[in-house]
Design a protein around this motif. Structure first.
Motif, PDB file in Angstrom:
ATOM      1  N   HIS A 268       0.816  -1.209   0.000  1.00  0.00           N
ATOM      2  CA  HIS A 268       0.000   0.000   0.000  1.00  0.00           C
ATOM      3  C   HIS A 268       0.846   1.254   0.000  1.00  0.00           C
ATOM      4  CE1 HIS A 268      -3.857  -1.573   0.248  1.00  0.00           C
ATOM      5  NE2 HIS A 268      -3.656  -2.238   1.358  1.00  0.00           N
ATOM      6  N   GLU A 269       1.968   1.113   0.656  1.00  0.00           N
ATOM      7  CA  GLU A 269       2.765   2.289   0.849  1.00  0.00           C
ATOM      8  C   GLU A 269       3.287   2.803  -0.501  1.00  0.00           C
ATOM      9  OE1 GLU A 269       6.641   3.895   1.158  1.00  0.00           O
ATOM     10  OE2 GLU A 269       6.428   1.744   0.951  1.00  0.00           O
ATOM     11  N   HIS A 270       3.683   1.922  -1.371  1.00  0.00           N
ATOM     12  CA  HIS A 270       4.093   2.319  -2.721  1.00  0.00           C
ATOM     13  C   HIS A 270       2.972   3.033  -3.439  1.00  0.00           C
ATOM     14  CE1 HIS A 270       7.325  -1.002  -2.968  1.00  0.00           C
ATOM     15  NE2 HIS A 270       7.859   0.139  -2.644  1.00  0.00           N
ATOM     16  N   ILE A 272       0.363   4.598  -2.222  1.00  0.00           N
ATOM     17  CA  ILE A 272       0.043   5.918  -1.682  1.00  0.00           C
ATOM     18  C   ILE A 272       1.097   6.943  -2.107  1.00  0.00           C
ATOM     19  CG2 ILE A 272       0.017   7.154   0.542  1.00  0.00           C
ATOM     20  CD1 ILE A 272      -2.583   5.752  -0.147  1.00  0.00           C
ATOM     21  N   ARG A 273       2.347   6.516  -2.133  1.00  0.00           N
ATOM     22  CA  ARG A 273       3.393   7.451  -2.550  1.00  0.00           C
ATOM     23  C   ARG A 273       3.303   7.775  -4.037  1.00  0.00           C
ATOM     24  NH1 ARG A 273       6.130   8.433   1.869  1.00  0.00           N
ATOM     25  NH2 ARG A 273       5.761   6.755   3.350  1.00  0.00           N
ATOM     26  N   LEU A 275       0.553   7.958  -5.718  1.00  0.00           N
ATOM     27  CA  LEU A 275      -0.539   8.928  -5.826  1.00  0.00           C
ATOM     28  C   LEU A 275      -0.073  10.327  -5.435  1.00  0.00           C
ATOM     29  CD1 LEU A 275      -3.354   6.716  -4.295  1.00  0.00           C
ATOM     30  CD2 LEU A 275      -3.393   7.720  -6.583  1.00  0.00           C
ATOM     31  N   ASN A 276       0.648  10.396  -4.324  1.00  0.00           N
ATOM     32  CA  ASN A 276       1.108  11.698  -3.833  1.00  0.00           C
ATOM     33  C   ASN A 276       2.037  12.352  -4.860  1.00  0.00           C
ATOM     34  OD1 ASN A 276       0.802  13.324  -1.363  1.00  0.00           O
ATOM     35  ND2 ASN A 276       3.045  13.220  -1.288  1.00  0.00           N
ATOM     36  N   ARG A 279      -0.028  13.692  -7.785  1.00  0.00           N
ATOM     37  CA  ARG A 279      -0.796  14.861  -7.329  1.00  0.00           C
ATOM     38  C   ARG A 279       0.109  16.092  -7.229  1.00  0.00           C
ATOM     39  NH1 ARG A 279      -5.967  13.538  -4.773  1.00  0.00           N
ATOM     40  NH2 ARG A 279      -5.809  15.423  -3.515  1.00  0.00           N
ATOM     41  N   LYS A 280       1.326  15.870  -6.814  1.00  0.00           N
ATOM     42  CA  LYS A 280       2.278  16.964  -6.703  1.00  0.00           C
ATOM     43  C   LYS A 280       2.560  17.571  -8.087  1.00  0.00           C
ATOM     44  CE  LYS A 280       6.794  17.579  -4.453  1.00  0.00           C
ATOM     45  NZ  LYS A 280       7.826  16.779  -3.747  1.00  0.00           N
ATOM     46  N   ASP A 317      -8.215   5.435  -3.084  1.00  0.00           N
ATOM     47  CA  ASP A 317      -7.246   6.249  -2.363  1.00  0.00           C
ATOM     48  C   ASP A 317      -6.814   7.354  -3.314  1.00  0.00           C
ATOM     49  OD1 ASP A 317      -6.972   4.692   0.041  1.00  0.00           O
ATOM     50  OD2 ASP A 317      -5.953   3.204  -1.208  1.00  0.00           O
ATOM     51  N   GLY A 318      -6.402   8.451  -2.742  1.00  0.00           N
ATOM     52  CA  GLY A 318      -5.902   9.558  -3.548  1.00  0.00           C
ATOM     53  C   GLY A 318      -7.012  10.531  -3.854  1.00  0.00           C
ATOM     54  N   PRO A 319      -7.581  10.512  -5.016  1.00  0.00           N
ATOM     55  CA  PRO A 319      -7.142   9.756  -6.189  1.00  0.00           C
ATOM     56  C   PRO A 319      -6.157  10.577  -7.029  1.00  0.00           C
ATOM     57  CG  PRO A 319      -9.253  10.774  -6.630  1.00  0.00           C
ATOM     58  CD  PRO A 319      -8.829  11.227  -5.252  1.00  0.00           C
TER      59      PRO A 319
ATOM     60  N   TYR B  29      11.521  -5.423   0.882  1.00  0.00           N
ATOM     61  CA  TYR B  29      12.005  -4.035   0.808  1.00  0.00           C
ATOM     62  C   TYR B  29      13.517  -3.984   0.600  1.00  0.00           C
ATOM     63  CZ  TYR B  29       7.625  -1.672   1.795  1.00  0.00           C
ATOM     64  OH  TYR B  29       6.352  -1.172   1.701  1.00  0.00           O
ATOM     65  N   ARG B  64      11.156   3.905   5.092  1.00  0.00           N
ATOM     66  CA  ARG B  64      10.000   3.259   4.479  1.00  0.00           C
ATOM     67  C   ARG B  64       9.857   1.825   4.957  1.00  0.00           C
ATOM     68  NH1 ARG B  64      10.452   4.283  -1.653  1.00  0.00           N
ATOM     69  NH2 ARG B  64       8.739   2.777  -1.590  1.00  0.00           N
ATOM     70  N   GLN B  89       1.197  22.221  -0.502  1.00  0.00           N
ATOM     71  CA  GLN B  89       0.318  22.152  -1.686  1.00  0.00           C
ATOM     72  C   GLN B  89      -0.967  21.443  -1.274  1.00  0.00           C
ATOM     73  OE1 GLN B  89       2.370  20.259  -4.959  1.00  0.00           O
ATOM     74  NE2 GLN B  89       0.628  20.437  -6.347  1.00  0.00           N
ATOM     75  N   VAL B  92      -1.704  17.399  -1.255  1.00  0.00           N
ATOM     76  CA  VAL B  92      -0.432  16.691  -1.467  1.00  0.00           C
ATOM     77  C   VAL B  92       0.345  16.676  -0.150  1.00  0.00           C
ATOM     78  CG1 VAL B  92       1.728  16.641  -2.757  1.00  0.00           C
ATOM     79  CG2 VAL B  92      -0.359  17.500  -3.856  1.00  0.00           C
ATOM     80  N   PHE B  97       6.237  11.589   3.973  1.00  0.00           N
ATOM     81  CA  PHE B  97       5.157  11.546   4.970  1.00  0.00           C
ATOM     82  C   PHE B  97       4.974  10.130   5.503  1.00  0.00           C
ATOM     83  CE2 PHE B  97       1.714   9.396   2.680  1.00  0.00           C
ATOM     84  CZ  PHE B  97       2.205   9.413   1.387  1.00  0.00           C
ATOM     85  N   SER B  99       2.912   7.057   6.195  1.00  0.00           N
ATOM     86  CA  SER B  99       1.682   6.471   5.647  1.00  0.00           C
ATOM     87  C   SER B  99       1.071   5.564   6.706  1.00  0.00           C
ATOM     88  CB  SER B  99       2.049   5.691   4.382  1.00  0.00           C
ATOM     89  OG  SER B  99       0.934   4.990   3.894  1.00  0.00           O
ATOM     90  N   ASP B 122      -3.590   4.105   5.049  1.00  0.00           N
ATOM     91  CA  ASP B 122      -3.235   4.798   3.813  1.00  0.00           C
ATOM     92  C   ASP B 122      -3.538   6.286   3.843  1.00  0.00           C
ATOM     93  OD1 ASP B 122      -2.318   2.439   2.772  1.00  0.00           O
ATOM     94  OD2 ASP B 122      -4.231   1.915   1.858  1.00  0.00           O
ATOM     95  N   MET B 141      -5.312  11.965   1.960  1.00  0.00           N
ATOM     96  CA  MET B 141      -4.499  12.823   1.104  1.00  0.00           C
ATOM     97  C   MET B 141      -5.284  13.972   0.481  1.00  0.00           C
ATOM     98  SD  MET B 141      -2.470  11.364  -2.200  1.00  0.00           S
ATOM     99  CE  MET B 141      -1.491  10.218  -1.233  1.00  0.00           C
TER     100      MET B 141
END
Lengths: 412, 412, 412, 412
Positions: A268-270, A272-273, A275-276, A279-280, A317-319, B29, B64, B89, B92, B97, B99, B122, B141
């Motif tokens: 999940h962590e991948h 979410i990152r 998405l972030n 979005r950035k 999530d996100g989206p 990881y 991570r 932003q 974002v 951050f 998670s 998430d 997010m």
């Protein structure tokens, strides 16, 4: 008190089973019938014509039964003129509104048969007059506004059911059932053929996809088909795009998994990152432009100038910034891409496949591919009569499809 | 250049398989480990404690990995203080951050451990200070705004994994797998017991349902459970509510089907008219008030003052006026109902079950019932570790559940 | 009164989850344990060793628990000598007989460790002495005869669990789950690699197949692999052979279906006539010889001198003259083909896959391919720990496999 | 050179879709047709009659097409006399033998129409003469012997398709499809009603079951139904009986699992010991007599004097001494139980359900219950036109069925 109407239907009534379906419909709507005449062609190739008098308890029930029968191509012998009522509440049709099919439809106004411009099922028909010109358009319930003129009842409407060519070789699959026990390699070729025909006719190929496209390792195959021009528009949700982008941003770790077949762990962590990160950047296209996103399906669509519509769902999530979070906005964006679509392939998604099936005209060939028979069956059940289903593995299917469509395609 | 941290974990490490999962995570990881010490309880009932030094290529990778390990209840021996960065932003999070998981979490700020108020997976953690009071809240997010203080990295964070009681009799089902070959009558009783316990503790029972509840004939059973007080909140989509309302508005025709077991034909037209009728009334509650809607699940919820949140999806017709068409609005409305929920039952819906699983704290018992094993597996895979799955027939399950919960329940 | 024994186990106990399984087994058998010592390797690559004292209510319960633990590679620290009892009833083992695993096993008799010659699960061990030579063989319950010497209890037995190489690239798929969301093209290559390795090592490739091989249009691909030498033995039922023969005898009509993807209609009558035709010839080989059967999988096996074992089931029509109608005879015929098998591929059959899984030694790599996840899961559950499952489309899978294995393969 | 025959068919040709199926069959067999006349009833309740001239390339093809059409109730206008040829090889029918349906069939010999005594599909018809009496019996291919007189071609044969009552309330379910989205509680009642009707008519209720009956915890419900007289015969394999016996012999451990819903672990060793124990006793009945087996389904069948036929399969361990290891012997034993069967319920087994469907006359009502839609669909596809399928949870289904059939039934 009971109300009757005489209807007629022409076609391969006997061997297509359509007459049986018509009588089932009448029974289901609690009507009764008398077969006034039936002319069966003598030879196998002849069409038949049946004239049937249908009776219901009252006129309202009769009108609803007639609307239902039109979905089978059954029309009134004496259709008369269409009846029109004004909408008096935003987002609500007048009582007795005509509920549409996705079949080619004509409406008779002032003695003239006008074609409905954009057939779509489960909508209403709105009549507009600009100067001399009268038009009939399909409108979803949520978009109707006070004062619009809406067709009511079944009078003055004529629906045509496309004749399914008996001897056609392609898309003869899944004529009556859904099965995983089919010669799959043949089906792949038929889909490739359908896509080529659409492109040769100058029409667009629409893809509808779920995240399984990425999980099954088919992204390289799909990228190859984007590059070769066989993907003009993609309808999807947040998940396909996010997984595709995640696979490309975190290629080292996830790439290993995809390359070695270990299966995607629940990172999940991948997710979410990823998405972030997008979005950035502001949008997928901006991420491509800035060099943040350098590969995958979404990258290929952007760099080849292809279209995509991403519509959100409650589990997102996100989206991604490109996702329509309002589903009605999303539906409108999808509708805007439909003109000139000549072939539609749905892969590994129930939600977006049903959504697309809802808005597609029946005249567009449609193939649904999923490993889950329920998805394929559900789509066919929804009234998308032109739908063909293939129960197979999505990854191998797209791999084989790329082999058929892209000369020299070879998986890296 | 490589970066290390010493972590520890306590619990039934050996017999729960959790140590194996921890080492898998480190491997996935691309980290390395040394087990510094391990104290296995000698007897079966003893807990174990392991101290492990974890190494990654650089500090970012290490952070991570540490965040990942926290989802297993693995915390740093020397956690330090939480690190906080401002959001620059809207929508974002800052790079790096933290998670979140959906587990009970504490954050150390200025030497004090503060509990996170609403654990949800998430998301990010936002620190707010009002006068003397410092709070840490979970924020998705899309809701983060410029200037908010967001926790970054894994320092100063402690996560607790709820101990699964070994000897517990209820909810011991589906400890490790999903199967239709289980003694189902026993499972029904366990779910009934879980609901009763939640109610006795003064907490709410949350239901998440799909249209299969109506199609399988279980609406009367669900109505009885609403009336008996075992349904406090319902999360669903447009389909469950529409099919329920349709069955009640067009009872004569569809009612016959449901009563005789003929199976629901695809009467889109009924469906569309039901939607139009409720839209005309303005809301489901208004339709109940005006006497248009006189029975069914939605009617029971309204008349008994229960809550429901309907969130739309891209495949919706209509939709009903009560449906949130923006999915982020819908998620917010769902979150607002979570306080005091003490039990959650998910029935016959993949989409809304996953959406609810995403926002539920891990401390709330959760049972997912579906005839499709894939739905149940998917939910469990998403990290909802408290989830229990039952692969069974939804109609018979709810019928039996009503027998257990409602004295004298007898299907009409 | 309670009875204890000290056991030990060595391996990647922590990260493989095997210690957790061992403690689960003890709990399930209502025993208790004390972990006397545990030596975890410090580094990721080190193996661990645990010494555990296990206690049960009485000696009989203890013996059964010890036998169970041996399936995990847990052996007694002080194994002693094997105990042997004579069989006193045909087809019935003595009480307390040792129930076998399919793992490499040694038995200590007169101070000497003797290897079990043909490991197979759920059987007994029979000791034979010819002159100086003592042998230990696995025997199924139905084949034991009065007077045979049968090993009883867990003493004097040592079982080895094959170490799964952590870093191996091939057959790392499905380490822990079964999923259709895997990069399928990669899996095909891994299977091809496994077959090539077996052939290069001078060993046989065993196929187990169901009629889906024919229905999915994969017969030409399988014929190509027979011709290329990648099918040494085929285990199947009456159905695969009959459908294959039917497709070849009635090529005109059914051939059209297979070529055009219309799906196989239920032409029982073809089926029955195909059976009668081959019965008239006396055997499949005779039908090939006489020119009656000129193509297909069975034809290729016969003309290339490959082996096949067809075993009947209660649903069979006919059956073909080559089919073993007695299932115990069939099992014996299957066992006779196992020596020198180095790789096993199971395709589209639950019944014959489980039957083969029952008799295969754990040391033979085994891949099960089916579109139905339940089939794949069932096989893995049966204790065939070496099994790898692939949920995919059988037709496309075999097509791709032929592309990998047969240079220049191109579907006609 | 081409060959023609005029056939006729009467019934609800239009609304049942049967005419469509007939024309499909002709097309599939590469024949051609002319519809000579068609008399459609004018009103909904009227039957129709069609007369069709069918043409094939030669007489052999025509005969095979005519045999096929008879499965739809299509008979020759001028049937003539049956043609009979002697069998000249054991287990092989003469060329051109008539391949049977499971429908009521008459054969015309010497101007007299004789009923076929035991309709079964995919067999041959053998004519025997004892003194004045001529009989026609169905015989499977494997049982035909040299010198027997076998009917060849389609002449002199008349098949009747049972009219499906349009207005019947019970067993109207699954008229056209298989779905888990049905009002299940209603279906349970319909099955109970069907069983009661069979018993009231003095006929037997046949059950066909798989091991899922035991795994889903439904054994107590089934025992209650045995005791109440609703189980006259059980067809099953080794697995159902073994699991049932295992649960009763090793009640302490496995009983705990079943009572607490933990799911059945893979205790092969219990399984193997249960088999050995019953083999030692000599039979299930002997184990009941000697007090070794004291509960469960098999015990209930023995103590209430009910019949069971257990037929083995290639995956069996053991097997139990009562199991037929030769599948043809098993089929014969099953056939011997069919006289006077008036209702058949198939639960949780594909293998034995298909086997039973193969030998049951079409006149016996048949319900198939499984949680896997594929099992239900497969059975319906096999030509068992009287089959009704219910996709539901087996455990809850049998629990509810016991509630309906056994007054005061309450799970312990």
């Amino acid at each position: 008190m009971s109300s009757s109407e005489t209807v007629e239907v022409t076609g391969h009534l006997m061997d297509s089973g359509v007459l049986s379906q018509i009588l089932d419909d009448i029974r289901e709507y609690e009507g009764d019938w008398v077969i006034d005449s039936i002319d069966v062609g003598r030879e196998a190739a002849d069409t038949s014509t049946a004239t049937i008098t249908v009776t219901s308890v009252d006129d309202e029930a009769l009108q609803r039964l007639l609307m239902r029968l039109q979905t089978r191509g059954v029309n009134m012998v004496d259709p008369g003129e269409a009846s029109v009522s004004p909408c008096d509440q935003d987002g609500v049709f007048p009582d007795g509104f005509y509920s549409t099919t996705n079949l080619p439809t004509k409406v008779r106004l002032d003695g003239t048969w006008l074609p409905v411009e954009n057939p779509e099922m489960d909508c209403g028909l709105v009549v507009t007059r600009e100067g001399d010109r009268t038009r009939v358009v399909t409108l979803p319930m949520s978009d109707v506004r006070v004062g619009m003129q809406v067709v009511c009842g079944a009078s003055g409407i004529r629906v045509t059911v496309p004749e399914v060519a008996r001897d056609e070789e392609h898309f003869g699959f899944m004529e009556s059932d859904v099965s995983s026990e089919k010669p799959q390699a043949v089906l792949v070729r038929q889909v490739a053929e359908g896509m080529r025909e659409a492109k040769e006719a100058g029409r667009k190929v629409l893809w509808v996809g779920g995240p399984g496209v990425v999980h099954t390792g088919a992204a390289p195959a799909m990228v190859a088909m984007v590059e070769a021009g066989f993907v003009d528009v993609l309808f999807a949700g947040n998940a396909l795009a996010t997984h595709d982008i995640e696979a490309n941003l975190y290629g080292t770790s996830l790439g290993v998994d995809l390359a070695h077949g270990r299966g995607v762990k629940h990172g999940h962590e991948h997710h979410i990152r990823a998405l972030n990160t997008i979005r950035k950047e502001g949008s997928i296209a901006a991420a491509v432009e800035s060099g943040v996103l350098t590969g995958g399906i979404m990258h290929a669509l952007v760099t080849h100038g292809k279209r995509f519509v991403l519509v959100g769902s409650v589990r997102d999530d996100g989206p991604l910034p490109d996702v329509h979070t309002d589903v009605l906005d999303g539906q409108r964006a999808m509708r805007a891409e439909l003109p000139d679509v000549g072939f539609c392939l749905m892969v590994a998604t129930m939600l977006h496949s049903v959504a697309t099936g809802n808005i597609l005209p029946a005249s567009i060939p449609l193939v649904c591919v999923d490993i889950n028979p329920a998805t394929v069956t559900k789509l066919a059940d929804r009234g998308s009569s032109q739908a063909r289903g293939i129960v197979t593995d999505v990854g191998l299917f797209l791999e084989q499809l790329a082999h058929e469509l892209v000369p020299g395609y070879r998986r890296a």
